[in-house]
Design a protein around this motif. Structure first.
Motif, short mmCIF file in Angstrom:
data_model
loop_
_atom_site.label_atom_id
_atom_site.label_comp_id
_atom_site.label_asym_id
_atom_site.label_seq_id
_atom_site.Cartn_x
_atom_site.Cartn_y
_atom_site.Cartn_z
N PHE A 6 4.75 11.17 0.96
CA PHE A 6 4.57 9.89 0.27
C PHE A 6 5.05 8.80 1.22
CE2 PHE A 6 6.30 6.35 -2.16
CZ PHE A 6 5.24 6.05 -3.01
N ILE A 7 4.19 7.82 1.49
CA ILE A 7 4.52 6.74 2.42
C ILE A 7 4.24 5.41 1.75
CG2 ILE A 7 4.04 5.70 4.68
CD1 ILE A 7 3.01 8.47 5.58
N ALA A 8 5.22 4.51 1.75
CA ALA A 8 5.05 3.14 1.22
C ALA A 8 5.10 2.17 2.39
CB ALA A 8 6.15 2.82 0.22
N TYR A 27 0.85 -1.19 0.00
CA TYR A 27 0.00 0.00 0.00
C TYR A 27 0.89 1.24 0.00
CZ TYR A 27 -3.37 3.44 1.77
OH TYR A 27 -4.16 4.55 1.92
N TYR A 28 0.41 2.29 -0.63
CA TYR A 28 1.09 3.58 -0.52
C TYR A 28 0.04 4.67 -0.42
CZ TYR A 28 0.09 4.78 -5.38
OH TYR A 28 -0.55 5.07 -6.56
N THR A 29 0.45 5.78 0.13
CA THR A 29 -0.41 6.94 0.22
C THR A 29 0.42 8.18 -0.10
OG1 THR A 29 -2.00 8.16 1.58
CG2 THR A 29 -0.07 7.26 2.71
N LYS A 30 -0.22 9.14 -0.73
CA LYS A 30 0.44 10.41 -1.05
C LYS A 30 -0.58 11.51 -0.81
CE LYS A 30 1.13 12.66 -4.99
NZ LYS A 30 1.47 13.10 -6.30
N TYR A 31 -0.17 12.52 -0.06
CA TYR A 31 -1.08 13.63 0.22
C TYR A 31 -0.28 14.91 0.42
CZ TYR A 31 0.15 12.06 4.95
OH TYR A 31 0.83 11.64 6.06
N ILE A 32 -0.98 16.02 0.40
CA ILE A 32 -0.36 17.33 0.56
C ILE A 32 -0.96 18.01 1.78
CG2 ILE A 32 -0.08 19.64 -0.43
CD1 ILE A 32 -0.05 18.26 -3.19
N LYS A 33 -0.08 18.55 2.63
CA LYS A 33 -0.50 19.31 3.81
C LYS A 33 -0.02 20.75 3.64
CE LYS A 33 -1.77 16.07 7.04
NZ LYS A 33 -2.28 16.07 8.38
N ALA A 34 -0.87 21.67 4.03
CA ALA A 34 -0.51 23.09 3.97
C ALA A 34 0.02 23.54 5.33
CB ALA A 34 -1.71 23.93 3.58
N LEU A 35 1.16 24.22 5.32
CA LEU A 35 1.72 24.83 6.52
C LEU A 35 1.45 26.32 6.44
CD1 LEU A 35 5.26 23.16 6.48
CD2 LEU A 35 3.12 22.22 7.37
N ASP A 45 5.39 -1.42 9.63
CA ASP A 45 4.74 -1.43 8.31
C ASP A 45 5.33 -0.39 7.37
OD1 ASP A 45 3.10 -3.35 9.37
OD2 ASP A 45 1.31 -2.08 9.48
N ILE A 46 6.00 0.62 7.91
CA ILE A 46 6.51 1.73 7.10
C ILE A 46 7.89 1.38 6.56
CG2 ILE A 46 7.14 4.16 7.06
CD1 ILE A 46 5.18 4.56 9.41
N ASP A 47 8.00 1.25 5.24
CA ASP A 47 9.30 0.98 4.62
C ASP A 47 9.98 2.25 4.12
OD1 ASP A 47 9.38 -1.71 5.03
OD2 ASP A 47 8.98 -2.29 2.97
N TYR A 48 9.20 3.21 3.67
CA TYR A 48 9.78 4.37 2.98
C TYR A 48 8.86 5.57 3.14
CZ TYR A 48 11.39 7.18 -1.04
OH TYR A 48 11.86 8.18 -1.85
N VAL A 49 9.45 6.72 3.45
CA VAL A 49 8.72 7.99 3.53
C VAL A 49 9.54 9.05 2.81
CG1 VAL A 49 7.78 9.78 5.05
CG2 VAL A 49 7.75 7.38 5.79
N ARG A 50 8.86 9.83 1.97
CA ARG A 50 9.50 10.99 1.34
C ARG A 50 8.65 12.21 1.65
NH1 ARG A 50 7.85 13.35 -2.76
NH2 ARG A 50 6.97 11.53 -3.80
N ILE A 51 9.30 13.23 2.20
CA ILE A 51 8.63 14.49 2.53
C ILE A 51 9.26 15.56 1.66
CG2 ILE A 51 8.18 16.16 4.35
CD1 ILE A 51 8.52 13.68 6.29
N LYS A 52 8.45 16.18 0.79
CA LYS A 52 8.97 17.15 -0.18
C LYS A 52 8.36 18.53 0.08
CE LYS A 52 9.50 18.08 -5.13
NZ LYS A 52 10.71 18.81 -4.94
N ASN A 53 9.22 19.52 0.13
CA ASN A 53 8.80 20.91 0.23
C ASN A 53 8.42 21.37 -1.18
OD1 ASN A 53 8.55 23.67 0.47
ND2 ASN A 53 10.53 23.97 1.49
#
Length: 144
Positions: free
Chosen positions: A137-139, A33-41, A66-74
């Protein structure tokens, strides 16, 4: 059915007529499973919770293992953001420049100040100057 996530990072630089170029690749197997979302700061927010995790998933968004990979992009092209990786007793701060990103691998293996492995319980981001969007983005290798 599980699939693979392949991450490739390419580097290239030319300095004083000398060029250096290479890429590194890593494959994460059994991604379910993966999820991708955008949060506003916003400047009004001190810290915005991007997600939470715990050893058994109780009271959190995800289970650590369960979390293998996380990418946090500005996603902003002008402003940097601050990132906080929070363990049980410590905040670890990082800056992500405009357009930059931060990668977390093996979510439950953060080395704390006392050189012991700690699990990340919360990931937060903040920006005190303007509205900035952050992509997460979380895988995961399992769900729950």
């Amino acid at each position: 059915m599980a699939d693979d996530l392949t991450v490739t990072i390419s580097e290239s630089v030319a300095v004083q007529g000398q060029t250096f170029s290479q890429s590194a690749e890593h494959t994460y197997s059994n991604i379910y499973y993966y999820t991708k979302y955008i949060k506003a700061l916003t400047p009004a927010d001190t810290w915005v919770e991007l997600y939470t995790a715990s050893a058994d998933g109780t009271g959190a968004d995800y289970k650590d293992a369960d979390i293998d990979y996380v990418r946090i992009k500005n996603l902003d092209d002008t402003n940097a953001i601050e990132l906080a990786l929070i363990t049980a007793d410590t905040y670890h701060y990082f800056a992500i420049p405009a357009g930059g990103f931060y990668i977390i691998q093996n979510h439950d293996d953060l080395i704390d100040d006392d050189s012991s492995l700690k699990s990340i319980e919360s990931v937060k981001a903040g920006n005190a100057t303007s509205v900035v969007n952050v992509e997460v983005f979380i895988a995961l290798n399992a769900i729950g």
